[in-house]
Write a protein that holds these residues in place. Structure first.
Motif, PDB file in Angstrom:
ATOM      1  N   UNK A 157       0.841  -1.194   0.000  1.00  0.00           N
ATOM      2  CA  UNK A 157       0.000   0.000   0.000  1.00  0.00           C
ATOM      3  C   UNK A 157       0.877   1.245   0.000  1.00  0.00           C
ATOM      4  N   UNK A 158       0.414   2.257  -0.689  1.00  0.00           N
ATOM      5  CA  UNK A 158       1.069   3.563  -0.673  1.00  0.00           C
ATOM      6  C   UNK A 158       0.090   4.596  -0.155  1.00  0.00           C
ATOM      7  N   UNK A 159       0.570   5.491   0.683  1.00  0.00           N
ATOM      8  CA  UNK A 159      -0.162   6.694   1.040  1.00  0.00           C
ATOM      9  C   UNK A 159       0.729   7.831   0.569  1.00  0.00           C
ATOM     10  N   UNK A 160       0.250   8.538  -0.435  1.00  0.00           N
ATOM     11  CA  UNK A 160       1.043   9.609  -1.036  1.00  0.00           C
ATOM     12  C   UNK A 160       0.338  10.925  -0.774  1.00  0.00           C
ATOM     13  N   UNK A 161       1.063  11.841  -0.147  1.00  0.00           N
ATOM     14  CA  UNK A 161       0.523  13.170   0.104  1.00  0.00           C
ATOM     15  C   UNK A 161       1.047  14.125  -0.962  1.00  0.00           C
ATOM     16  N   UNK A 162       0.142  14.915  -1.495  1.00  0.00           N
ATOM     17  CA  UNK A 162       0.484  15.859  -2.547  1.00  0.00           C
ATOM     18  C   UNK A 162       0.420  17.264  -1.962  1.00  0.00           C
ATOM     19  N   UNK A 163       1.523  18.001  -2.100  1.00  0.00           N
ATOM     20  CA  UNK A 163       1.599  19.371  -1.592  1.00  0.00           C
ATOM     21  C   UNK A 163       1.204  20.344  -2.695  1.00  0.00           C
ATOM     22  N   UNK A 164       0.636  21.480  -2.309  1.00  0.00           N
ATOM     23  CA  UNK A 164       0.198  22.458  -3.309  1.00  0.00           C
ATOM     24  C   UNK A 164       1.360  23.324  -3.824  1.00  0.00           C
ATOM     25  N   UNK A 165       2.423  22.656  -4.285  1.00  0.00           N
ATOM     26  CA  UNK A 165       3.597  23.359  -4.808  1.00  0.00           C
ATOM     27  C   UNK A 165       4.128  22.569  -5.989  1.00  0.00           C
ATOM     28  N   UNK A 166       4.454  23.234  -7.072  1.00  0.00           N
ATOM     29  CA  UNK A 166       5.119  22.579  -8.193  1.00  0.00           C
ATOM     30  C   UNK A 166       6.606  22.847  -8.048  1.00  0.00           C
ATOM     31  N   UNK A 167       7.369  21.782  -7.858  1.00  0.00           N
ATOM     32  CA  UNK A 167       8.806  21.906  -7.650  1.00  0.00           C
ATOM     33  C   UNK A 167       9.492  21.762  -9.006  1.00  0.00           C
ATOM     34  N   UNK A 168      10.365  22.678  -9.315  1.00  0.00           N
ATOM     35  CA  UNK A 168      10.982  22.718 -10.637  1.00  0.00           C
ATOM     36  C   UNK A 168      12.093  21.715 -10.864  1.00  0.00           C
ATOM     37  N   UNK A 169      12.714  21.220  -9.812  1.00  0.00           N
ATOM     38  CA  UNK A 169      13.825  20.277  -9.982  1.00  0.00           C
ATOM     39  C   UNK A 169      13.914  19.398  -8.745  1.00  0.00           C
ATOM     40  N   UNK A 170      14.652  18.321  -8.856  1.00  0.00           N
ATOM     41  CA  UNK A 170      14.835  17.444  -7.698  1.00  0.00           C
ATOM     42  C   UNK A 170      14.957  16.002  -8.122  1.00  0.00           C
ATOM     43  N   UNK A 171      14.921  15.131  -7.147  1.00  0.00           N
ATOM     44  CA  UNK A 171      15.039  13.701  -7.383  1.00  0.00           C
ATOM     45  C   UNK A 171      13.656  13.091  -7.579  1.00  0.00           C
ATOM     46  N   UNK A 172      13.597  12.049  -8.395  1.00  0.00           N
ATOM     47  CA  UNK A 172      12.344  11.316  -8.560  1.00  0.00           C
ATOM     48  C   UNK A 172      12.005  10.619  -7.242  1.00  0.00           C
ATOM     49  N   UNK A 173      10.751  10.649  -6.878  1.00  0.00           N
ATOM     50  CA  UNK A 173      10.316  10.066  -5.614  1.00  0.00           C
ATOM     51  C   UNK A 173      10.648   8.586  -5.527  1.00  0.00           C
ATOM     52  N   UNK A 174      10.435   7.847  -6.591  1.00  0.00           N
ATOM     53  CA  UNK A 174      10.627   6.400  -6.543  1.00  0.00           C
ATOM     54  C   UNK A 174      11.857   5.934  -7.314  1.00  0.00           C
ATOM     55  N   UNK A 175      12.664   6.846  -7.795  1.00  0.00           N
ATOM     56  CA  UNK A 175      13.903   6.487  -8.469  1.00  0.00           C
ATOM     57  C   UNK A 175      13.667   5.616  -9.685  1.00  0.00           C
ATOM     58  N   UNK A 176      14.710   4.914 -10.105  1.00  0.00           N
ATOM     59  CA  UNK A 176      14.619   3.990 -11.236  1.00  0.00           C
ATOM     60  C   UNK A 176      13.989   2.685 -10.756  1.00  0.00           C
ATOM     61  N   UNK A 177      12.946   2.258 -11.418  1.00  0.00           N
ATOM     62  CA  UNK A 177      12.303   0.988 -11.095  1.00  0.00           C
ATOM     63  C   UNK A 177      12.567  -0.005 -12.215  1.00  0.00           C
TER      64      UNK A 177
END
Length: 123
Positions: A76-96
């Motif tokens: 199960x996943x519980x994913x919270x979404x914030x009201x912000x669009x982030x322009x750069x960063x790491x992928x949440x789940x990386x390479x699958x």
């Protein structure tokens, strides 16, 4: 990195009570904190969770979550979404290695513009 943040909570802000807390680390001393168990690899962590009869875990930290996904240990996943669009960063789940199909169980307004999505991994 997540452990460093949690360790800074101190006793008065330790939110885990008497629950087992494990940390996956190759650098942290195994006796760093009497409140936690340090595991050197994912196999050791999973084996101990199975031995303890653990039914539910809350993996926190991007790399640990990725390790649990790759090991097929997430149901199960519980994913919270914030009201912000982030322009750069790491992928949440990386390479699958492959796609992980999910079924949306619920979506809720968590207040302050946040949304909380609950998914079940379809097998």
């Amino acid at each position: 990195n997540t452990y460093d943040k949690v360790a800074g909570f101190g006793e008065e802000n330790w939110h885990f009570g008497d629950r087992h807390v494990g940390v996956l680390s190759t650098t942290l001393p195994q006796d760093a904190d009497p409140r936690i168990t340090v595991y050197r690899d994912m196999d050791g962590l999973v084996a101990d969770l199975d031995k303890r009869g653990t039914k539910h875990v809350y993996p926190d930290g991007g790399r640990l979550i990725q390790s649990f996904i790759r090991a097929g240990r997430i149901q199960h996943f519980v994913i919270s979404v914030a009201p912000v669009l982030i322009g750069a960063g790491h992928r949440l789940f990386g390479e699958l290695l492959k796609d992980v199909p999910l079924r949306l169980d619920s979506a809720a307004d968590a207040g302050g513009g946040f949304a909380q999505l609950r998914y079940t991994v379809e097998t």
